[in-house]
Scaffold this active site. Sequence first.
Site, PDB file in Angstrom:
ATOM      1  N   LYS A  67       0.843  -1.287  -0.049  1.00 50.14           N
ATOM      2  CA  LYS A  67       0.090   0.096   0.045  1.00 50.14           C
ATOM      3  C   LYS A  67       0.745   1.356   0.008  1.00 50.14           C
ATOM      4  O   LYS A  67       0.390   2.542  -0.589  1.00 50.14           O
ATOM      5  CB  LYS A  67      -0.909  -0.011   1.272  1.00 50.14           C
ATOM      6  CG  LYS A  67      -2.054  -1.112   0.834  1.00 50.14           C
ATOM      7  CD  LYS A  67      -3.095  -1.086   2.113  1.00 50.14           C
ATOM      8  CE  LYS A  67      -4.225  -1.857   2.022  1.00 50.14           C
ATOM      9  NZ  LYS A  67      -5.268  -1.690   3.153  1.00 50.14           N
ATOM     10  N   ASP A 103      -9.890   2.892   2.232  1.00 45.45           N
ATOM     11  CA  ASP A 103     -10.008   2.223   3.420  1.00 45.45           C
ATOM     12  C   ASP A 103     -10.575   3.050   4.539  1.00 45.45           C
ATOM     13  O   ASP A 103     -11.616   2.759   5.222  1.00 45.45           O
ATOM     14  CB  ASP A 103      -8.237   2.051   3.871  1.00 45.45           C
ATOM     15  CG  ASP A 103      -8.096   0.792   3.370  1.00 45.45           C
ATOM     16  OD1 ASP A 103      -8.760  -0.269   2.674  1.00 45.45           O
ATOM     17  OD2 ASP A 103      -6.699   0.418   3.382  1.00 45.45           O
TER      18      ASP A 103
END
Length: 282
Positions: A67, A103
């Site tokens: 990420k 997220d």
Amino acid sequence: MIPYAEVIGDPIAHSKSPLIHGFWLDQLGIEGAYRRAHVRAADLHDYFAARRADPLWRGCNVTVPHKQAVLAHCDWIDPNAATIGAVNTIVPENGVLAGYNTDGIGFLEPLRPLLLRPHLFRMARILGAGGAARAIAHALAGEGFEPVILARTAEKARAFLDSLGISGGHAAALEMFAAPTDFAFDDRAGLLDLVVNTTPLGMAGQPPLHLDFSHVPPGSVVYDIVYAPLETPLLAEARARGLRTIDGLEMLIGQAAAAFARFFGAAAPREHDAALRVRLVA
């Protein structure tokens, strides 16, 4: 020869994203596919070079451990993702690779009814300091929470807060919360306390999470982003103590919905969430 998106990571076999996106594609009758791609860190450059040249590729989700590493492979990064310092969704837009982070959106989704209420004070105890924790801490700070970051060391937790530009907050070593405390919590009326596990501790195949519930304020909401198992030991104990719990599928589905719209240009059919959850836990 149909449009496709995928999820990349190392490892990747455990990912439930193909099931989620495939379910939505079927519900909407969209001709497309969603796959897993096992990509190691050393292969990220070659992966993105190949996908840039593929007209059928609609983008990818990014899971651990990439990420943060994928930031270097994006041509443009959404300001929120840049602040977070992590990207979990990459899509080709107008000839460039654009990086987003969904997220935080997915994490906040099941909390929205609570967040609509006024509170005298909001505090979030966040366990972990990885990529998911960065998105969650950033999202909660935007909702007025005072963050308490619990990392491997207090120094790492403080560096985490500083890197996100979060003024204030508290930093501590996670191990401190493993031992009982005799701290007497005051009246929590009008307060919103949140305890969030963003670590892999408690996940199937991982070491257990050691958290003594004497550190958990009365009336807390306990949220574990782990979804395998769905009922983690943390959530089981919280539920036994009468606390409200939120499981990892809530965030997983919420963040996937935001990515799905970017990949396939349609809103995910969330009216079928109950049926989707049944498939995910089967």
